[in-house]
Design a protein around this motif. Structure first.
Motif, mmCIF file in Angstrom:
data_model
loop_
_atom_site.group_PDB
_atom_site.id
_atom_site.type_symbol
_atom_site.label_atom_id
_atom_site.label_comp_id
_atom_site.label_asym_id
_atom_site.label_seq_id
_atom_site.Cartn_x
_atom_site.Cartn_y
_atom_site.Cartn_z
ATOM 1 N N ASN A 11 0.079 -1.012 -7.455
ATOM 2 C CA ASN A 11 0.087 0.351 -8.032
ATOM 3 C C ASN A 11 -0.229 1.140 -6.794
ATOM 4 O O ASN A 11 -0.947 1.117 -5.942
ATOM 5 N N SER A 12 0.460 2.357 -7.188
ATOM 6 C CA SER A 12 0.319 3.293 -6.012
ATOM 7 C C SER A 12 0.335 4.659 -6.384
ATOM 8 O O SER A 12 1.371 5.011 -7.137
ATOM 9 N N LYS A 13 -0.552 5.488 -6.026
ATOM 10 C CA LYS A 13 -0.428 6.948 -6.466
ATOM 11 C C LYS A 13 -0.017 7.936 -5.663
ATOM 12 O O LYS A 13 0.910 8.770 -5.759
ATOM 13 N N THR A 14 -0.337 7.773 -4.276
ATOM 14 C CA THR A 14 0.193 8.556 -3.141
ATOM 15 C C THR A 14 0.778 7.811 -2.104
ATOM 16 O O THR A 14 1.340 8.612 -0.922
ATOM 17 N N GLY A 15 1.156 6.722 -2.323
ATOM 18 C CA GLY A 15 2.218 6.109 -1.452
ATOM 19 C C GLY A 15 1.631 5.025 -0.282
ATOM 20 O O GLY A 15 2.460 4.163 0.152
ATOM 21 N N PHE A 16 0.443 4.945 -0.068
ATOM 22 C CA PHE A 16 -0.101 4.025 0.880
ATOM 23 C C PHE A 16 0.113 2.862 0.558
ATOM 24 O O PHE A 16 0.579 1.949 1.281
ATOM 25 N N THR A 17 -0.391 2.390 -0.803
ATOM 26 C CA THR A 17 -0.226 1.138 -1.063
ATOM 27 C C THR A 17 1.259 0.504 -1.150
ATOM 28 O O THR A 17 1.441 -0.607 -0.879
ATOM 29 N N GLN A 18 2.116 1.310 -1.579
ATOM 30 C CA GLN A 18 3.483 1.141 -1.751
ATOM 31 C C GLN A 18 4.111 0.739 -0.343
ATOM 32 O O GLN A 18 4.754 -0.154 -0.186
ATOM 33 N N ARG A 53 -4.988 0.773 -4.797
ATOM 34 C CA ARG A 53 -5.998 1.559 -4.077
ATOM 35 C C ARG A 53 -7.460 1.537 -4.557
ATOM 36 O O ARG A 53 -7.795 1.047 -5.601
ATOM 37 N N LEU A 54 -8.556 1.513 -3.770
ATOM 38 C CA LEU A 54 -9.764 1.800 -4.217
ATOM 39 C C LEU A 54 -10.051 3.308 -4.800
ATOM 40 O O LEU A 54 -9.657 4.202 -4.231
ATOM 41 N N HIS A 55 -10.849 3.258 -5.992
ATOM 42 C CA HIS A 55 -10.833 4.410 -6.670
ATOM 43 C C HIS A 55 -12.337 4.374 -7.170
ATOM 44 O O HIS A 55 -12.746 3.683 -8.025
ATOM 45 N N ALA A 56 -13.114 5.161 -6.581
ATOM 46 C CA ALA A 56 -14.541 5.309 -6.597
ATOM 47 C C ALA A 56 -14.998 3.785 -6.684
ATOM 48 O O ALA A 56 -15.842 3.524 -7.576
ATOM 49 N N GLY A 57 -14.954 3.114 -5.802
ATOM 50 C CA GLY A 57 -15.395 1.751 -5.343
ATOM 51 C C GLY A 57 -14.634 0.749 -6.215
ATOM 52 O O GLY A 57 -15.120 -0.700 -6.269
ATOM 53 N N MET A 58 -13.875 0.999 -7.362
ATOM 54 C CA MET A 58 -13.133 0.073 -7.918
ATOM 55 C C MET A 58 -11.455 -0.258 -7.392
ATOM 56 O O MET A 58 -11.108 0.721 -7.329
ATOM 57 N N ALA A 81 -6.329 -4.467 -1.033
ATOM 58 C CA ALA A 81 -6.836 -2.916 -1.418
ATOM 59 C C ALA A 81 -6.601 -2.286 -0.345
ATOM 60 O O ALA A 81 -6.810 -2.351 0.965
ATOM 61 N N THR A 82 -6.154 -0.826 -0.664
ATOM 62 C CA THR A 82 -6.105 -0.049 0.428
ATOM 63 C C THR A 82 -7.090 0.982 0.130
ATOM 64 O O THR A 82 -7.615 1.278 -1.097
ATOM 65 N N GLY A 83 -7.733 1.938 1.078
ATOM 66 C CA GLY A 83 -8.629 3.089 0.757
ATOM 67 C C GLY A 83 -8.778 3.875 2.085
ATOM 68 O O GLY A 83 -8.001 3.675 3.158
ATOM 69 N N ALA A 84 -9.654 4.849 1.919
ATOM 70 C CA ALA A 84 -9.858 5.760 2.944
ATOM 71 C C ALA A 84 -10.964 5.341 3.978
ATOM 72 O O ALA A 84 -11.002 6.129 5.010
ATOM 73 N N MET A 85 -11.637 4.301 3.564
ATOM 74 C CA MET A 85 -12.625 3.844 4.462
ATOM 75 C C MET A 85 -11.973 3.010 5.889
ATOM 76 O O MET A 85 -10.830 2.658 5.551
ATOM 77 N N PRO A 86 -12.531 3.152 6.980
ATOM 78 C CA PRO A 86 -11.899 2.268 7.986
ATOM 79 C C PRO A 86 -12.397 0.840 7.857
ATOM 80 O O PRO A 86 -13.309 0.569 7.180
ATOM 81 N N ALA A 116 -6.232 2.943 4.909
ATOM 82 C CA ALA A 116 -5.040 3.778 4.602
ATOM 83 C C ALA A 116 -5.079 4.962 4.820
ATOM 84 O O ALA A 116 -4.501 5.669 5.809
ATOM 85 N N GLY A 117 -5.907 5.878 4.210
ATOM 86 C CA GLY A 117 -6.140 7.512 4.428
ATOM 87 C C GLY A 117 -6.296 7.939 3.050
ATOM 88 O O GLY A 117 -6.418 7.486 1.881
ATOM 89 N N LEU A 118 -5.952 9.429 3.163
ATOM 90 C CA LEU A 118 -6.035 10.264 2.006
ATOM 91 C C LEU A 118 -4.859 11.203 2.095
ATOM 92 O O LEU A 118 -4.566 11.657 3.103
HETATM 93 C C1 FMN Z 1 -10.903 10.219 -6.491
HETATM 94 C C2 FMN Z 1 -10.716 9.028 -5.372
HETATM 95 C C3 FMN Z 1 -11.493 8.037 -5.124
HETATM 96 C C4 FMN Z 1 -11.450 7.313 -4.218
HETATM 97 N N1 FMN Z 1 -12.275 6.309 -3.713
HETATM 98 C C5 FMN Z 1 -12.270 5.536 -2.758
HETATM 99 C C6 FMN Z 1 -13.079 4.566 -2.557
HETATM 100 O O1 FMN Z 1 -14.082 4.200 -3.168
HETATM 101 N N2 FMN Z 1 -13.195 3.738 -1.157
HETATM 102 C C7 FMN Z 1 -12.035 4.097 -0.457
HETATM 103 O O2 FMN Z 1 -11.966 3.365 0.633
HETATM 104 N N3 FMN Z 1 -10.909 4.965 -0.690
HETATM 105 C C8 FMN Z 1 -11.105 5.784 -1.900
HETATM 106 N N4 FMN Z 1 -10.238 6.376 -2.179
HETATM 107 C C9 FMN Z 1 -9.041 6.741 -1.322
HETATM 108 C C10 FMN Z 1 -7.938 5.748 -1.570
HETATM 109 O O3 FMN Z 1 -8.161 4.508 -2.034
HETATM 110 C C11 FMN Z 1 -6.652 5.830 -0.633
HETATM 111 O O4 FMN Z 1 -6.253 7.087 -0.413
HETATM 112 C C12 FMN Z 1 -5.573 4.903 -1.080
HETATM 113 O O5 FMN Z 1 -5.031 4.313 -0.027
HETATM 114 C C13 FMN Z 1 -4.628 5.494 -2.125
HETATM 115 O O6 FMN Z 1 -3.546 4.615 -2.292
HETATM 116 P P1 FMN Z 1 -2.154 5.088 -2.618
HETATM 117 O O7 FMN Z 1 -1.565 6.092 -1.759
HETATM 118 O O8 FMN Z 1 -1.318 3.958 -2.858
HETATM 119 O O9 FMN Z 1 -2.325 5.707 -4.053
HETATM 120 C C14 FMN Z 1 -10.247 7.418 -3.195
HETATM 121 C C15 FMN Z 1 -9.330 8.540 -3.554
HETATM 122 C C16 FMN Z 1 -9.689 9.324 -4.626
HETATM 123 C C17 FMN Z 1 -8.474 10.296 -4.773
#
Ligand code: FMN
Length: 178
Positions: A11-18, A53-58, A81-86, A116-118
């Motif tokens: 699943n990917s919304k902004t491309g990092f996971t893809q 992606r991680l989304h609010a910890g999920m 899982a991909t996320g914004a955390m290092p 991944a990033g934001l």
């Molecule tokens: C509303 C929201 C909540 C997020 N929560 C987390 C989080 O809890 N932990 C984290 O590391 N990253 C978090 N992120 C960052 C995303 O997980 C990160 O940008 C991810 O790589 C996006 O993946 P995608 O590009 O495949 O959609 C969050 C991003 C958004 C928009």
């Protein structure tokens, strides 16, 4: 390695996971598909990887994916899982796994975190609002730690801390499992 031993779903919304899923697929000579396009029968694969992606910890979509993968007879699973955390945020990452996986799953399903990033440019409106709220909540927090400050600064703008090298442990694991 033979083809069709591994299937990568994401699943990917902004491309990092893809991007990570496609890097894995290229390295392992297998397919990477969005979860919604998952084959009806997954029993032919030795191992199925699911990334989101991680989304609010999920781990976004994991509840649905867990059901779908079982219904479609996926054998072994690997999660990423991909996320914004290092990657260094080990305690927070461990907490995420505890929140998302049952104790049994934590033991039996190999799971990986890939920094991944934001990307605000590709983010949906609800997600952007959630990020704005997170930034606001952080300003309101009374005793801020250094990590809180770093987080508040980091989420002000888009950033990309992804790197193809981070897939290596996942590649090794998928090779071992297939
Ligand atoms: C509303 C929201 C909540 C997020 N929560 C987390 C989080 O809890 N932990 C984290 O590391 N990253 C978090 N992120 C960052 C995303 O997980 C990160 O940008 C991810 O790589 C996006 O993946 P995608 O590009 O495949 O959609 C969050 C991003 C958004 C928009």
């Amino acid at each position: 390695m033979q083809k069709d031993k591994i299937m990568i779903l994401y699943n990917s919304k902004t491309g990092f996971t893809q991007t990570y899923a496609e890097l894995l697929a290229a390295k392992l000579d297998c397919a990477a598909l969005p979860l919604k396009d998952a084959p009806a029968d997954l029993s032919q694969y030795d191992v199925v990887a699911f990334g989101s992606r991680l989304h609010a910890g999920m781990l976004d979509g994991w509840k649905k994916a867990r059901k779908l993968l079982a219904q479609r007879s996926a054998k072994k699973l690997v999660l990423f899982a991909t996320g914004a955390m290092p990657n260094e945020a080990e305690a927070q990452i461990q907490k995420v796994w505890e929140q998302n996986l049952t104790p049994e799953e934590q033991k039996t399903i190999p799971h990986f975190y890939l920094q991944a990033g934001l990307c605000y440019e590709k983010m949906g409106g609800v997600d952007r609002a959630m990020m704005k709220f997170a930034a606001w909540a952080m300003t309101r927090k009374k005793s801020k730690t250094e990590e809180d400050e770093a987080f508040r600064n980091a989420i002000r703008q888009s950033y990309d801390i992804s790197d193809p090298k981070y897939i290596e442990p996942v590649v090794t694991c998928l090779k071992q499992e297939s």
